[in-house]
Design a protein around this motif. Structure first.
Motif, PDB file in Angstrom:
ATOM      1  N   GLY A  81     -10.755  -4.081  -5.599  1.00  0.00           N
ATOM      2  CA  GLY A  81      -9.685  -3.186  -6.087  1.00  0.00           C
ATOM      3  C   GLY A  81      -8.552  -3.388  -5.931  1.00  0.00           C
ATOM      4  N   ILE A  82      -8.220  -4.319  -5.609  1.00  0.00           N
ATOM      5  CA  ILE A  82      -6.432  -4.562  -5.805  1.00  0.00           C
ATOM      6  C   ILE A  82      -6.858  -4.704  -7.710  1.00  0.00           C
ATOM      7  CG2 ILE A  82      -4.607  -6.058  -5.809  1.00  0.00           C
ATOM      8  CD1 ILE A  82      -6.176  -6.232  -2.764  1.00  0.00           C
ATOM      9  N   HIS A  95       4.850  -2.945  -9.751  1.00  0.00           N
ATOM     10  CA  HIS A  95       4.304  -2.358  -8.807  1.00  0.00           C
ATOM     11  C   HIS A  95       3.002  -3.642  -9.850  1.00  0.00           C
ATOM     12  CE1 HIS A  95       0.536   1.229  -9.035  1.00  0.00           C
ATOM     13  NE2 HIS A  95       0.952   0.470  -8.006  1.00  0.00           N
ATOM     14  N   LEU A 132       1.047  -0.924  -0.002  1.00  0.00           N
ATOM     15  CA  LEU A 132      -0.003   0.028  -0.263  1.00  0.00           C
ATOM     16  C   LEU A 132       0.862   1.071   0.071  1.00  0.00           C
ATOM     17  CD1 LEU A 132      -3.149   0.977   0.541  1.00  0.00           C
ATOM     18  CD2 LEU A 132      -2.101   1.096   2.579  1.00  0.00           C
ATOM     19  N   LEU A 161       1.204  -5.833  -6.348  1.00  0.00           N
ATOM     20  CA  LEU A 161      -0.332  -5.605  -6.236  1.00  0.00           C
ATOM     21  C   LEU A 161      -0.555  -6.887  -6.645  1.00  0.00           C
ATOM     22  CD1 LEU A 161      -1.201  -2.878  -8.797  1.00  0.00           C
ATOM     23  CD2 LEU A 161      -1.291  -3.250  -6.677  1.00  0.00           C
ATOM     24  N   GLN A 210      -8.310  -3.371  -9.250  1.00  0.00           N
ATOM     25  CA  GLN A 210      -9.025  -1.808 -10.376  1.00  0.00           C
ATOM     26  C   GLN A 210      -7.180  -1.071 -10.159  1.00  0.00           C
ATOM     27  OE1 GLN A 210     -11.570  -1.212 -11.698  1.00  0.00           O
ATOM     28  NE2 GLN A 210     -10.653   1.071 -12.772  1.00  0.00           N
ATOM     29  N   ARG A 211      -6.806  -1.435  -8.640  1.00  0.00           N
ATOM     30  CA  ARG A 211      -5.403  -0.608  -8.555  1.00  0.00           C
ATOM     31  C   ARG A 211      -4.163  -1.167  -9.647  1.00  0.00           C
ATOM     32  NH1 ARG A 211      -4.905  -2.339  -2.870  1.00  0.00           N
ATOM     33  NH2 ARG A 211      -2.745  -2.258  -3.198  1.00  0.00           N
ATOM     34  N   ASP A 262       1.574   1.748  -3.572  1.00  0.00           N
ATOM     35  CA  ASP A 262       1.370   1.803  -4.395  1.00  0.00           C
ATOM     36  C   ASP A 262       1.337   3.440  -4.173  1.00  0.00           C
ATOM     37  OD1 ASP A 262      -0.779   1.365  -5.901  1.00  0.00           O
ATOM     38  OD2 ASP A 262      -2.364   0.808  -5.040  1.00  0.00           O
ATOM     39  N   SER A 263       1.197   4.145  -2.887  1.00  0.00           N
ATOM     40  CA  SER A 263       0.521   5.620  -2.374  1.00  0.00           C
ATOM     41  C   SER A 263       1.476   6.276  -3.096  1.00  0.00           C
ATOM     42  CB  SER A 263       0.640   5.859  -1.673  1.00  0.00           C
ATOM     43  OG  SER A 263       1.529   5.309  -0.515  1.00  0.00           O
TER      44      SER A 263
END
Length: 937
Positions: A775-776, A753, A728, A757, A778-779, A731-732
């Motif tokens: 959500g993962i 990345h 996380l 994920l 989608q990320r 990812d940010s």
């Protein structure tokens, strides 16, 4: 206390009364009452003395006249005698400290004497009365001389002279015995006159009076000879005290001649003692003149005394005086020592005797130190059984003084230690400290001159058990000096022996522990070294000593000891504020040293690596603690943050394949935590962020590896959870810094990345965090990685996921893959079949939707050039038909009919129509009429 002096009204004839005599009698009667009431020793006594003196003067002047009827009066004689007797008794019993009373009684006797003179005038022809008055006069005069009442003594002696003259007038008619007594009284008169003249500082008069007494020596009885000799002795002593030794010798020789006039058997005990005292004083006076003739004469006198009295202490003392006065070139130190040993043998165990022996031992030391030390050693040994230990203490201190004033040799020190070893009782604290203070000066002198052998010997002497009461501080100081001597000579075995025998108090002092540390590090005794560091760390003033330990460790190249000392500083000051220690510098030193050890193969390598990681953890803790307390000043500069983050990162990358992977994770975790404390405007922000991204990537990769191989479910889930946090964080950060990277770096970062994920997706599945799966997925869209989606799909299919979650998530994954690449029929069929296979046991309603979607996809592909793989179609159709048969067997006819129809429809798209006909035939043979069992229960 003063007595009224009013005259008394008496009825007497005029020729028998006189106002002055009557007033004196009246005064004496009242004075007698005062004496009986025990007068106080007060200033008022002086007034009473003045009154007595006034009456004395009046009577002294009056009695030159002879008054018939008054002279010889019995009342006057009675009052005078009574006053004389009481004054004599009171004077004898009076304490020496009550000087006023003694003077009062003395004046009272003189007043009594004058009354007796009135009652017994010199004009009388009675020899007995004259002798009586002369005796009283001589007694009173002698007391006055001894009390320094010279004027009073002169007045009394004047009266005595009158009576002595009257006796001389009667000499022709006196019997021989009375005449001899008169001659003796005359001798005593001249003796007292001699003493008075001398006391009054009239030496010429004293000489004259002695000459007159000398003419009458033939009449001296032993008693009078002793009296005259005593006066002459006092004169000689007084002259000697004034350093007039030739004149003192003259008077003492006269005293010696007079005391030897009678034979020895006629002398009293006091006379014999006086004779010996005169000889002793004469010897001393002769020796003091400094002439060889007088020295010879003194030697003969001593030999003479020894022949008479034998080997008495006084003779020994005189011999010592004679020996001491001999010239240095012929001084006989052996003879002097022999005499001293005789005195020691005859020691009477008195303070005076002890002081005398010590005094003469010191005198011998001035001339022959070696002989004096030997004698004192004998004296010390002779005092072992004495109850009063103060003598032993003074003797030992004297011995220490003597040895410290000699030339330093190990032999002399060993001799003293041998003597002390025979003593059992320790000295008092005061005496022990005094003795050690003398030794310490010699010890320091030898140590400063690098004479370490002798310095050590002094130190061991000072640590003798009889000095055990010297106090812990002194003991520690001496033990440290002993340790320094061993270190200076590089005798490590001796130094280790000293360390192991240190007292508890010595160990508590940081200086002692530091010296022991120096020994330990040279002997490579790390356990002892760590013990020393621990002891130093407990002391209040330990910073400098720990710093010295670190320097000593660096000097000898012992990294382990340096680390131990640094850790002790860290332990004591890690959480203090304000802090006397520069903590960042301390952390850097520890990390550098631990890194050096970690690079070397060692059985403790795992422990060292763990310790190295712990230091980075401590740095992080210090940073976070400061960040949470805004009142405290910043501890780390940007450069220091950069140093710690860089080293943690580099160490982790360097040893990724050689160290335990969890240690690598700890280092990289510390790295990213340190980076989080960088200011936002730091110049190397991009570089720092990239380092953090790479670190988190490696951490996440390691954690997923741990989790996959972990048998402990709890730890496995913890690894998954921790890994998700790092993903996380990665990812940010990525979106903001991707545009700042070059193309190649950007592509690499995107791949990383996407990989993270997939890890995150796997962890969410393992943790059962179903809501996060979508959500993962989608990320992962910006990564545009079909591989990542395929990996997610594999993770999803391998796990036991709720049907709805599996269906919805898998559909998203498949849709994302469909959007990314031209999905061929093979792949589509495969994913559809897998999803169908996984969903069917969980939720056949969702499975039915998949089956219907598969029919739609197959129809689309059938109309295009692409074809759905026949085996996939046959497998799904057969599986669906079998599920229909299962439902049919369970009397769920409606659902069975739905599933059977769907299976036949899917089989329609198989290239070979035989499979469709087979399913159609089987389906047609089934009866879907309601037979009463197709109902809900």
């Amino acid at each position: 206390m003063p007595i009224p002096t009013g005259t008394k009204d008496v009825s007497q004839s005029a020729n028998k009364t006189d106002k002055r005599i009557e007033a004196a009698l009246d005064f004496v009667r009242n004075l007698y009452k005062v004496f009986l009431s025990d007068p106080s020793d007060a200033p008022a006594t002086d007034q009473l003395v003045d009154q007595i003196n006034q009456h004395v003067k009046k009577l002294h002047n009056y009695t030159y006249k002879h008054v018939p009827g008054v002279s010889g009066d019995s009342e006057i004689d009675q009052q005078g005698t009574r006053l004389w007797n009481i004054c004599t008794r009171l004077l004898r019993d009076c304490e020496q400290t009550k000087k006023r009373l003694k003077r009062l009684y003395l004046y009272g006797r003189v007043l009594a004497f004058h009354l007796l003179v009135v009652a017994n005038p010199s004009q009388t022809r009675k020899a007995q009365n004259l002798v009586y008055v002369v005796k009283l006069a001589l007694k009173a005069a002698r007391d006055c001389v001894e009390s320094s009442e010279f004027e009073l003594a002169t007045a009394v002696l004047q009266k005595a002279a009158d009576y002595k003259s009257s006796l001389q007038d009667l000499a022709s008619v006196l019997p021989k015995e009375e005449l001899d007594e008169c001659n003796c009284l005359e001798v005593e008169y001249f003796i007292i006159r001699t003493a008075l003249a001398w006391a009054d500082n009239h030496i010429d008069v004293a000489e004259h009076m002695y000459t007159k007494a000398e003419r009458l020596r033939q009449y001296l009885t032993p008693d009078y000879a002793e009296k005259l000799a005593d006066v002459l002795y006092e004169i000689g002593k007084s002259l000697a005290s004034r350093n007039d030794y030739p004149l003192a010798t003259k008077w003492l020789q006269r005293a010696n001649e007079v005391i030897n006039t009678p034979t020895l058997e006629h002398l009293s005990r006091e006379g014999l003692e006086l004779r010996l005292a005169i000889l002793q004083a004469l010897v001393s006076a002769l020796l003091a003149t400094g002439t060889s003739t007088d020295l010879d004469e003194a030697t003969k006198l001593v030999d003479y005394i020894e022949s008479e009295v034998g080997n008495r202490p006084v003779v020994s003392l005189l011999k010592l005086e004679v020996l001491r006065k001999t010239p240095a070139e012929i001084f006989d130190d052996d003879a002097y020592a022999d005499v001293l040993r005789r005195l020691i043998k005859d020691f009477n165990f008195s303070n005076a005797g002890f002081k005398l022996i010590i005094h003469h031992i010191r005198k011998l030391h001035d001339k022959s130190p070696g002989a004096a030390c030997a004698v004192l050693d004998d004296f010390i040994l002779s005092l072992r059984g004495v109850d009063d230990n103060s003598w032993m203490e003074k003797a030992v201190i004297t011995r220490m003084w003597m040895i410290t004033n000699q030339r330093d040799t190990n032999e002399t020190i060993d001799t003293v230690r041998g003597v002390l070893s025979n003593l059992t009782r320790p000295l008092s604290a005061e005496a022990a400290v005094a003795a050690q203070a003398l030794i310490w000066k010699k010890l320091e002198s030898n140590y400063s001159q690098k004479q370490y052998d002798i310095a050590e010997n002094w130190c061991r002497l000072s640590l003798h058990h009889i000095f055990q009461n010297c106090g812990p501080g002194n003991m520690a100081k001496l033990e440290r000096k002993l340790l320094l001597c061993a270190l200076a000579r590089n005798e490590l075995e001796a130094a280790i022996s000293v360390v192991h025998n240190l007292s508890k108090q010595s160990w508590r002092e940081p200086m002692t522990a530091y010296l022991a540390f120096k020994v330990a590090i040279r002997c490579e005794d790390r356990n002892l070294a760590e013990q020393c560091i621990h002891t130093i760390g407990q002391a209040p003033d330990h910073i400098d000593f720990l710093g010295a330990c670190i320097a000593e460790s660096h000097k000898t190249g012992d990294i382990f000891c340096a680390i131990a000392a640094l850790k002790k500083l860290q332990e004591n000051y890690e959480y203090k504020d304000p802090n006397p220690i520069n903590l960042p510098a301390l952390f850097r030193c520890l990390i550098r040293l631990l890194n050096i050890l970690a690079e070397k193969p060692d059985e403790r390598q795992e422990e060292i690596i763990s310790d190295l990681c712990r230091q980075f953890d401590i740095v992080v803790y210090a940073l976070e603690r400061r960040a949470n307390d805004p009142k405290t000043r910043k501890l780390f500069t940007v450069d220091e943050l950069e140093w710690f983050s860089r080293n943690a990162y580099n160490l982790a990358l360097k040893h990724t394949t050689t160290w335990d992977l969890r240690c690598v994770v700890r280092l990289l975790t510390a790295c990213v935590n340190i980076i989080s404390h960088f200011p936002s405007d730091v110049a190397s922000q991009v570089e720092v962020t990239l380092k953090a991204l790479f670190s988190r990537f490696i951490i996440a990769s390691a954690l997923i590896s741990f989790a996959r191989t972990q048998d402990n479910v709890k730890e496995q889930l913890e690894d998954f959870q921790l890994m998700r946090k790092h993903v996380l964080a990665f990812d940010s950060l990525v979106p903001e810094y991707l545009p700042r990277l070059d193309e190649q770096s950007r592509e690499d970062m995107v791949r990383k990345h996407a990989t993270l994920l997939t890890f995150d997706f796997e962890a969410a599945v393992a943790l059962g965090q179903w809501d996060d799966l979508g959500g993962i997925v989608q990320r992962a869209v910006p990564c545009k990685s079909a591989v990542a989606y395929q990996t997610m799909a594999d993770s999803l299919l391998r796990a036991q996921v709720p049907g709805q979650v599996l269906y919805s998530t898998m559909r998203k994954i498949v849709n994302k893959i469909w959007d990314l690449e031209s999905f061929d029929a093979v792949k589509l069929a495969k994913y559809t079949r897998c999803l169908f296979q996984a969903t069917l046991p969980l939720d056949d309603t969702l499975a039915m939707k998949l089956l219907q979607e598969a029919c739609g996809k197959a129809r689309e592909l059938h109309e295009s050039d692409a074809r759905w793989p026949e085996e996939e179609l046959e497998w799904m159709a057969a599986t669906a038909f079998n599920h229909a048969i299962d439902l049919y067997g369970a009397y769920e006819r409606d659902r069975a009919k739905e599933w059977g129809s769907a299976a036949v429809n899917l089989a329609h798209y198989c290239p070979d129509g035989g499979f469709e006909r087979m399913l159609q035939d089987k389906f047609m043979r089934l009866s879907f009429e309601d037979d009463g069992r197709n109902r809900e229960i």
